[in-house]
Design a protein around this motif. Structure first.
Motif, PDB file in Angstrom:
ATOM      1  N   VAL A 194      42.678  39.809  42.625  1.00 34.64           N
ATOM      2  CA  VAL A 194      43.558  40.875  42.161  1.00 34.64           C
ATOM      3  C   VAL A 194      44.930  40.633  42.782  1.00 34.64           C
ATOM      4  CG1 VAL A 194      44.060  43.341  42.231  1.00 34.64           C
ATOM      5  CG2 VAL A 194      41.716  42.553  41.817  1.00 34.64           C
ATOM      6  N   ARG A 195      45.927  40.482  41.929  1.00 36.91           N
ATOM      7  CA  ARG A 195      47.278  40.174  42.385  1.00 36.91           C
ATOM      8  C   ARG A 195      48.211  41.337  42.106  1.00 36.91           C
ATOM      9  NH1 ARG A 195      47.247  34.284  39.354  1.00 36.91           N
ATOM     10  NH2 ARG A 195      45.834  33.207  40.809  1.00 36.91           N
ATOM     11  N   ALA A 196      49.438  41.235  42.531  1.00 36.15           N
ATOM     12  CA  ALA A 196      50.442  42.245  42.221  1.00 36.15           C
ATOM     13  C   ALA A 196      50.761  42.172  40.731  1.00 36.15           C
ATOM     14  CB  ALA A 196      51.697  42.017  43.049  1.00 36.15           C
ATOM     15  N   GLY A 197      50.347  43.170  39.971  1.00 37.24           N
ATOM     16  CA  GLY A 197      50.663  43.224  38.549  1.00 37.24           C
ATOM     17  C   GLY A 197      49.727  42.481  37.633  1.00 37.24           C
ATOM     18  N   SER A 198      48.650  41.894  38.176  1.00 35.89           N
ATOM     19  CA  SER A 198      47.725  41.171  37.306  1.00 35.89           C
ATOM     20  C   SER A 198      46.372  40.991  37.983  1.00 35.89           C
ATOM     21  CB  SER A 198      48.293  39.799  36.928  1.00 35.89           C
ATOM     22  OG  SER A 198      48.321  38.938  38.052  1.00 35.89           O
ATOM     23  N   VAL A 199      45.417  40.602  37.148  1.00 35.67           N
ATOM     24  CA  VAL A 199      44.076  40.254  37.628  1.00 35.67           C
ATOM     25  C   VAL A 199      43.793  38.835  37.165  1.00 35.67           C
ATOM     26  CG1 VAL A 199      41.609  40.746  37.435  1.00 35.67           C
ATOM     27  CG2 VAL A 199      43.246  42.640  37.589  1.00 35.67           C
ATOM     28  N   ALA A 200      43.481  37.960  38.115  1.00 34.96           N
ATOM     29  CA  ALA A 200      43.220  36.561  37.792  1.00 34.96           C
ATOM     30  C   ALA A 200      41.740  36.380  37.474  1.00 34.96           C
ATOM     31  CB  ALA A 200      43.627  35.664  38.956  1.00 34.96           C
ATOM     32  N   LEU A 201      41.473  36.000  36.215  1.00 35.94           N
ATOM     33  CA  LEU A 201      40.119  35.677  35.788  1.00 35.94           C
ATOM     34  C   LEU A 201      39.958  34.166  35.748  1.00 35.94           C
ATOM     35  CD1 LEU A 201      39.913  38.126  32.747  1.00 35.94           C
ATOM     36  CD2 LEU A 201      39.143  38.550  35.085  1.00 35.94           C
ATOM     37  N   THR A 202      38.746  33.707  35.558  1.00 33.67           N
ATOM     38  CA  THR A 202      38.521  32.277  35.413  1.00 33.67           C
ATOM     39  C   THR A 202      39.222  31.780  34.144  1.00 33.67           C
ATOM     40  OG1 THR A 202      36.374  32.493  36.493  1.00 33.67           O
ATOM     41  CG2 THR A 202      36.770  30.481  35.235  1.00 33.67           C
TER      42      THR A 202
END
Length: 289
Positions: A194-202
């Motif tokens: 979980v990043r600032a302003g986004s969610v990193a998926l595969t």
């Protein structure tokens, strides 16, 4: 001393306020570990214009100064049962109010704990209005897809752009249909961060103005159990007046009802404090016979 209140967040302070106004001698023990201390603001609390949690509690402490209520910093891990009451934190009291509250077990995803209370939150009723109509992500708790689906459906009332990330959990056809009817998109890939302003998926990056998470809740203290109070499904069992299964011991706020919002916890505590006062008054009068 009449009552020891163990826990000095919203519920504990409200119980002490109600008891103090009933001319009871009260001592509050607070370890400074309020469940919402990581949040920037307390929302949805009538009469309080979005204060920081510590600001709200500071106002509460100032209110108590008018009454016969002492607030002591420190944790109480043991209460001794004696013939005529209890000993808590070195104080002999006639009744004990448990306001120890809950702790949240967060999803084991990088970035969640670091952003908890800021861009990562749990309750739409507490934090949804501020990000209405914006891209929102509901992050599920692995192994609890039914709860994840329910929370995503709830969140869809605040935005038409909601995505449920199941973090690897597969959903049933009925669950997918429910989400589709609510307008919620679904991603089942594992969540990397979980990043600032986004969610990193595969293999993908999902925009998110706010990430809402499913949490598992646990009692912050095992004091109720060690005192012999019944605890069911993570909540101390009480009657409508906050009375536990052990005489003279009461439980208030999320200690007894985990789903309560902050203002609900305060209301619950006030109702229980009225019951505490009534029970003590009955004892006072019976001793005069």
């Amino acid at each position: 001393m009449d009552v020891a209140v163990i826990g000095g967040s919203v519920a504990g302070l409200q119980a002490a306020l109600t008891l103090g106004r009933a001319r009871r001698q009260v001592v509050v023990f607070d370890d400074g570990r309020a469940r919402n201390r990581a949040a920037s603001h307390v929302h949805n609390f009538l009469g309080a214009e979005q204060p920081a949690p510590d600001e709200l509690l500071a106002v509460g402490r100032r209110q108590l100064a008018t009454y016969d209520v002492a607030v002591r910093d420190g944790r109480v891990d043991d209460v001794e049962v004696v013939d005529d009451g209890f000993v808590a934190g070195g104080e002999h009291v006639r009744a004990v109010v448990l306001a120890t509250g809950l702790r949240d077990e967060l999803p084991d995803v990088p970035g969640v704990a670091d952003r908890w209370g800021q861009s990562v939150v749990a309750c739409p009723h507490c934090h949804g209005w501020e990000v209405r109509d914006q891209p929102l992500v509901q992050l599920g708790m692995r192994g609890a897809p039914e709860r994840s689906v329910a929370r995503a459906v709830l969140l869809s009332r605040w935005s038409d752009d909601v995505t449920l990330c199941t973090d690897g959990d597969e959903l049933t056809a009925a669950q997918r249909d429910q989400l589709d009817r609510a307008g919620v998109a679904v991603r089942t890939e594992r969540v990397e961060e979980v990043r600032a302003g986004s969610v990193a998926l595969t293999g993908a990056d999902l925009p998110a103005r706010r990430v809402f998470v499913v949490v598992r809740q646990h009692q912050q203290s095992d004091l109720a159990e060690r005192l012999g109070c019944q605890v069911t499904d993570g909540a101390v069992v009480t009657d409508e007046g906050g009375r536990t299964t052990m005489p003279g011991i009461y439980a208030v706020g999320t200690t007894a009802s985990p789903a309560l919002l902050a203002i609900g916890a305060a209301g619950h505590a006030s109702t229980a404090a009225v019951a505490v006062h009534a029970d003590l008054l009955e004892l006072d009068l019976s001793s005069r016979r």
